[in-house]
Design an enzyme around this catalytic site. Structure first.
Site, PDB file in Angstrom:
ATOM      1  N   TRP A   1      12.454  -4.056  -8.357  1.00 20.52           N
ATOM      2  CA  TRP A   1      14.014  -3.562  -8.742  1.00 20.52           C
ATOM      3  C   TRP A   1      14.564  -4.526  -9.353  1.00 20.52           C
ATOM      4  O   TRP A   1      15.557  -4.165 -10.016  1.00 20.52           O
ATOM      5  CB  TRP A   1      14.635  -3.775  -7.169  1.00 20.52           C
ATOM      6  CG  TRP A   1      14.535  -2.644  -6.193  1.00 20.52           C
ATOM      7  CD1 TRP A   1      13.691  -2.442  -5.315  1.00 20.52           C
ATOM      8  CD2 TRP A   1      15.328  -1.500  -6.479  1.00 20.52           C
ATOM      9  NE1 TRP A   1      13.809  -1.253  -4.549  1.00 20.52           N
ATOM     10  CE2 TRP A   1      14.846  -0.470  -5.390  1.00 20.52           C
ATOM     11  CE3 TRP A   1      16.166  -0.868  -7.129  1.00 20.52           C
ATOM     12  CZ2 TRP A   1      15.322   0.508  -5.175  1.00 20.52           C
ATOM     13  CZ3 TRP A   1      16.628   0.323  -6.960  1.00 20.52           C
ATOM     14  CH2 TRP A   1      16.476   1.228  -5.990  1.00 20.52           C
TER      15      TRP A   1
ATOM     16  N   TRP B   1      34.380  -0.354  -6.639  1.00 22.58           N
ATOM     17  CA  TRP B   1      33.429  -1.144  -6.482  1.00 22.58           C
ATOM     18  C   TRP B   1      33.514  -2.472  -7.569  1.00 22.58           C
ATOM     19  O   TRP B   1      32.937  -3.388  -7.378  1.00 22.58           O
ATOM     20  CB  TRP B   1      32.068  -0.495  -6.927  1.00 22.58           C
ATOM     21  CG  TRP B   1      32.087   0.353  -8.203  1.00 22.58           C
ATOM     22  CD1 TRP B   1      32.148   1.630  -8.395  1.00 22.58           C
ATOM     23  CD2 TRP B   1      31.406  -0.206  -9.497  1.00 22.58           C
ATOM     24  NE1 TRP B   1      32.008   1.981  -9.780  1.00 22.58           N
ATOM     25  CE2 TRP B   1      31.734   0.831 -10.497  1.00 22.58           C
ATOM     26  CE3 TRP B   1      31.141  -1.459  -9.817  1.00 22.58           C
ATOM     27  CZ2 TRP B   1      31.201   0.468 -11.713  1.00 22.58           C
ATOM     28  CZ3 TRP B   1      30.949  -1.930 -11.100  1.00 22.58           C
ATOM     29  CH2 TRP B   1      31.129  -0.747 -12.119  1.00 22.58           C
TER      30      TRP B   1
ATOM     31  N   TRP C   1      26.000  -2.817  -6.542  1.00 22.73           N
ATOM     32  CA  TRP C   1      27.399  -2.162  -6.084  1.00 22.73           C
ATOM     33  C   TRP C   1      27.402  -0.981  -6.550  1.00 22.73           C
ATOM     34  O   TRP C   1      28.195  -0.001  -5.610  1.00 22.73           O
ATOM     35  CB  TRP C   1      28.456  -3.241  -6.807  1.00 22.73           C
ATOM     36  CG  TRP C   1      28.781  -4.355  -6.053  1.00 22.73           C
ATOM     37  CD1 TRP C   1      28.299  -5.618  -6.271  1.00 22.73           C
ATOM     38  CD2 TRP C   1      29.800  -4.249  -4.899  1.00 22.73           C
ATOM     39  NE1 TRP C   1      29.141  -6.273  -5.128  1.00 22.73           N
ATOM     40  CE2 TRP C   1      29.646  -5.601  -4.570  1.00 22.73           C
ATOM     41  CE3 TRP C   1      30.533  -3.389  -4.431  1.00 22.73           C
ATOM     42  CZ2 TRP C   1      30.568  -5.867  -3.340  1.00 22.73           C
ATOM     43  CZ3 TRP C   1      31.331  -3.417  -3.053  1.00 22.73           C
ATOM     44  CH2 TRP C   1      31.232  -4.787  -2.927  1.00 22.73           C
TER      45      TRP C   1
HETATM   46  C1  LIG Z   1      26.218  -5.407  -3.555  1.00 17.99           C
HETATM   47  C2  LIG Z   1      24.654  -6.068  -3.775  1.00 17.99           C
HETATM   48  C3  LIG Z   1      24.763  -7.025  -4.785  1.00 17.99           C
HETATM   49  C4  LIG Z   1      23.941  -7.823  -5.178  1.00 17.99           C
HETATM   50  N1  LIG Z   1      24.007  -8.919  -6.082  1.00 17.99           N
HETATM   51  C5  LIG Z   1      22.918  -9.369  -6.468  1.00 17.99           C
HETATM   52  C6  LIG Z   1      23.028 -10.706  -7.447  1.00 17.99           C
HETATM   53  O1  LIG Z   1      24.000 -10.910  -7.952  1.00 17.99           O
HETATM   54  N2  LIG Z   1      22.016 -11.343  -7.770  1.00 17.99           N
HETATM   55  C7  LIG Z   1      20.692 -11.111  -7.171  1.00 17.99           C
HETATM   56  O2  LIG Z   1      19.606 -11.723  -7.630  1.00 17.99           O
HETATM   57  N3  LIG Z   1      20.684 -10.040  -6.218  1.00 17.99           N
HETATM   58  C8  LIG Z   1      21.677  -9.151  -5.858  1.00 17.99           C
HETATM   59  N4  LIG Z   1      21.336  -8.315  -5.048  1.00 17.99           N
HETATM   60  C9  LIG Z   1      20.116  -7.965  -4.569  1.00 17.99           C
HETATM   61  C10 LIG Z   1      19.513  -8.782  -3.311  1.00 17.99           C
HETATM   62  O3  LIG Z   1      20.534  -8.733  -2.367  1.00 17.99           O
HETATM   63  C11 LIG Z   1      19.351 -10.229  -3.415  1.00 17.99           C
HETATM   64  O4  LIG Z   1      18.417 -10.342  -4.632  1.00 17.99           O
HETATM   65  C12 LIG Z   1      18.488 -10.640  -2.212  1.00 17.99           C
HETATM   66  O5  LIG Z   1      19.490 -10.667  -1.114  1.00 17.99           O
HETATM   67  C13 LIG Z   1      18.172 -12.299  -2.510  1.00 17.99           C
HETATM   68  O6  LIG Z   1      17.564 -12.576  -1.277  1.00 17.99           O
HETATM   69  P1  LIG Z   1      15.985 -13.227  -1.420  1.00 17.99           P
HETATM   70  O7  LIG Z   1      15.729 -14.025  -2.646  1.00 17.99           O
HETATM   71  O8  LIG Z   1      15.773 -13.849  -0.109  1.00 17.99           O
HETATM   72  O9  LIG Z   1      15.271 -11.863  -1.687  1.00 17.99           O
HETATM   73  P2  LIG Z   1      14.020 -11.591  -1.171  1.00 17.99           P
HETATM   74  O10 LIG Z   1      14.027 -10.231  -0.384  1.00 17.99           O
HETATM   75  O11 LIG Z   1      12.943 -12.549  -0.917  1.00 17.99           O
HETATM   76  O12 LIG Z   1      13.327 -10.882  -2.707  1.00 17.99           O
HETATM   77  C14 LIG Z   1      12.763 -11.546  -3.707  1.00 17.99           C
HETATM   78  C15 LIG Z   1      13.602 -11.188  -5.144  1.00 17.99           C
HETATM   79  O13 LIG Z   1      13.865  -9.894  -5.577  1.00 17.99           O
HETATM   80  C16 LIG Z   1      14.721  -9.654  -6.109  1.00 17.99           C
HETATM   81  N5  LIG Z   1      15.440  -8.685  -5.197  1.00 17.99           N
HETATM   82  C17 LIG Z   1      15.341  -8.156  -3.958  1.00 17.99           C
HETATM   83  N6  LIG Z   1      16.044  -7.289  -3.725  1.00 17.99           N
HETATM   84  C18 LIG Z   1      16.602  -6.831  -4.837  1.00 17.99           C
HETATM   85  C19 LIG Z   1      17.601  -5.785  -5.361  1.00 17.99           C
HETATM   86  N7  LIG Z   1      17.925  -4.937  -4.206  1.00 17.99           N
HETATM   87  N8  LIG Z   1      17.898  -5.766  -6.387  1.00 17.99           N
HETATM   88  C20 LIG Z   1      17.540  -6.501  -7.424  1.00 17.99           C
HETATM   89  N9  LIG Z   1      16.632  -7.526  -7.228  1.00 17.99           N
HETATM   90  C21 LIG Z   1      16.296  -7.735  -5.805  1.00 17.99           C
HETATM   91  C22 LIG Z   1      15.602 -10.957  -5.975  1.00 17.99           C
HETATM   92  O14 LIG Z   1      15.381 -11.486  -7.208  1.00 17.99           O
HETATM   93  C23 LIG Z   1      14.949 -11.653  -4.970  1.00 17.99           C
HETATM   94  O15 LIG Z   1      15.042 -13.351  -5.098  1.00 17.99           O
HETATM   95  C24 LIG Z   1      22.598  -7.474  -4.538  1.00 17.99           C
HETATM   96  C25 LIG Z   1      22.303  -6.446  -3.800  1.00 17.99           C
HETATM   97  C26 LIG Z   1      23.698  -5.788  -3.222  1.00 17.99           C
HETATM   98  C27 LIG Z   1      23.415  -4.646  -2.527  1.00 17.99           C
END
Ligand SMILES: Cc1cc2nc3c(=O)[nH]c(=O)nc-3n(C[C@H](O)[C@H](O)[C@H](O)COP(=O)(O)OP(=O)(O)OC[C@H]3O[C@@H](n4cnc5c(N)ncnc54)[C@H](O)[C@@H]3O)c2cc1C
Length: 470
Positions: free
Chosen positions: A278, A359, A382
């Site tokens: 993603w 948004w 977003w």
């Molecule tokens: C409104 C909104 C805003 C967001 N803004 C950001 C942001 O500014 N920066 C950001 O890195 N992520 C963002 N995300 C995606 C996601 O929420 C975070 O990457 C995730 O919560 C990070 O936690 P983690 O490292 O424990 O994720 P994990 O669940 O461990 O996932 C591993 C990695 O995968 C990537 N990832 C996971 N989910 C997503 C996703 N939906 N979209 C893109 N990459 C993803 C991240 O790099 C993450 O560290 C956003 C999601 C939403 C809904």
């Protein structure tokens, strides 16, 4: 004798750094530089938590370099002016950097390239922040994807044919003499408020430890736990990936290694790697359509009328909307610079569908407060929640914040952690405390979800019909 400079940006590590690898294989002597660009560091929107995390990563990179006898040069100014001067000062001809994806980064890097080449130098630019760039993942007719699932399938097909694994540990050439390691400014000197935000420890060592711990503990259950904010079920690697304290290739390689050693982990880890895909997808969307940073990806919603409601926006920002799962998320964000993904989806849906606030306001607020704030993923998230994005949530699917709370935080552990006012509310009312019949210090809901849902459906439907006619 070839001298080179590596310009560190969002690649703050020595292991598996593609442009740095190329530079050190060609240079007989080198220097690393980081440039504090006032347009970014003190610029609107680049919030204090992220800058503090960046400076921590930088301090740790400086120490990693020092252990190898290499000083980190730190300059302030515009890179297109600083770098040609530094090349001249050091007699270096090569400049290496890893590609940026935002329109700002691309314009700035084009200007750097032009000024370096004009002076007779060479710029080595490599892909590093993602595994594949957009042009490498194409549909059957050769175009970019606008929807995630076929993108994902092609991505994995390409990975199986050409897995891009981390490079070998680097053999660094000696530094260019006459330079000493420079101090990393503290956040106060950059005009950033000290802040109460409890950010994680930066740097590659912390990133690698975190990845290891995740693979050993939560990864095997990730497919079941990833939506539960009351469980420590995700990796929390996002800030490290954002600043390149760990590479995405290292994540893929270590995760696949873990599955080879323990096949039972396959389902959880497979799902986790899809989340990293993603991240690649949103980066590709930004690469292909830089306009998404300002505009709806789906133009059919351009006539959507957003509310101008400062009081409601402030209540959302401060975590006092009266909906516990929304308020807990916003308080977690302000306290830690991070918010669980499921809760990000819920608070973003609440802002855009219940409060009908643009948004872009939510995106900007997140960007100021998130330690992992990343233009591509933040915008993608977003626009997904607002139903204006590529692969968005259909506009008629509107999250009910109470039902979402009950489903993903059934005993209310998460909301109670961030909203101590709810400590004594029984589990069955914790996501709708107004039903408990007991007085609490917690505010009443600022809007009625059912009413707002009806209004949102009408507005979205109207905008789409208008969009289809024009
Ligand atoms: C409104 C909104 C805003 C967001 N803004 C950001 C942001 O500014 N920066 C950001 O890195 N992520 C963002 N995300 C995606 C996601 O929420 C975070 O990457 C995730 O919560 C990070 O936690 P983690 O490292 O424990 O994720 P994990 O669940 O461990 O996932 C591993 C990695 O995968 C990537 N990832 C996971 N989910 C997503 C996703 N939906 N979209 C893109 N990459 C993803 C991240 O790099 C993450 O560290 C956003 C999601 C939403 C809904």
């Amino acid at each position: 004798m070839t001298r080179g400079i590596h310009w560190f940006r969002n690649d703050l590590r020595l292991q598996d750094n593609t442009a740095l690898e190329e530079l050190v294989s060609r240079a007989d002597a080198w220097l690393p530089v980081f440039i504090l660009d006032p347009r970014i560091i003190a610029g609107a929107g680049f919030g204090a938590p992220r800058t503090r995390f960046l400076l921590d990563c930088l301090g740790r990179l400086r120490r990693d370099l020092e252990k190898r006898g290499v000083p980190l040069v730190v300059r302030e100014g515009h890179p297109e002016e600083v770098l040609p001067k530094l090349l001249h000062e050091t007699g270096a001809r090569l400049l290496s950097l890893n590609e940026g994806v935002t329109p700002f980064a691309r314009r700035r890097d084009a200007a750097v390239r032009q000024s370096v080449e004009r002076g007779g130098g060479e710029v080595v630019e490599r892909l590093d922040h993602v595994v594949f760039r957009s042009s490498e993942i194409r549909s059957a007719i050769g175009g970019p994807y606008a929807v995630y699932s076929p993108y994902n399938k092609t991505w994995w097909r390409r990975w199986r044919l050409e897995p891009r694994l981390p490079g070998n540990p680097l053999r660094l050439p000696p530094p260019i003499s006459g330079f000493a390691a420079e101090w990393i400014p503290d956040p106060g000197r950059l005009g950033l408020a000290a802040g109460e935000c409890d950010i994680p420890t930066g740097g590659s060592e912390a990133a690698n430890r975190r990845l290891q711990r995740f693979l050993e503990t939560a990864a095997g259950r990730y497919h079941e736990d990833r939506d539960r904010p009351d469980v420590d079920g995700t990796s929390r690697l996002s800030p490290y990936l954002r600043f390149g304290a760990i590479s995405v290739r290292q994540c893929f390689a270590r995760a696949e290694e873990a599955v080879r050693a323990e096949p039972m982990l396959g389902q959880g880890i497979g799902k986790w790697l899809d989340e990293l895909v993603w991240r690649e997808f949103y980066s590709a969307i930004l690469e292909e359509h830089p306009r998404v940073l300002r505009e709806n990806h789906r133009r059919e919603f351009d006539s959507l009328v957003w509310n101008e409601d400062t009081d409601a926006f402030e209540a959302w920002c401060e975590g006092r909307t009266g909906y516990p799962i929304v308020d807990a998320g916003m308080r977690q964000l302000r306290a830690t610079g991070w918010m669980h993904n499921r809760v990000r989806m819920i608070v973003a849906s609440f802002l855009t569908k219940d409060l009908l606030i643009d948004w872009r306001d939510g995106e900007r607020f997140f960007f100021q407060h998130l330690v992992d704030g990343d233009p591509a993923s933040n915008n993608g998230g977003w626009q997904w929640a607002a139903s204006t994005g590529t692969d968005a949530q259909p506009y008629f699917r509107i999250f009910n914040p109470v039902a979402q709370g009950k489903r993903w935080d059934p005993a209310g552990h998460y909301v109670r952690r961030w909203l101590p006012e709810l400590r004594d509310v029984p589990d069955r009312h914790v996501h709708a405390p107004w039903n408990s019949g007991e007085p609490t210090r917690y505010p009443a809901p600022i809007v009625d979800h059912a009413e707002r849902r009806t209004i949102a459906l009408e507005r979205y439907k109207g905008a789409r019909e208008k969009g289809a006619r024009t």
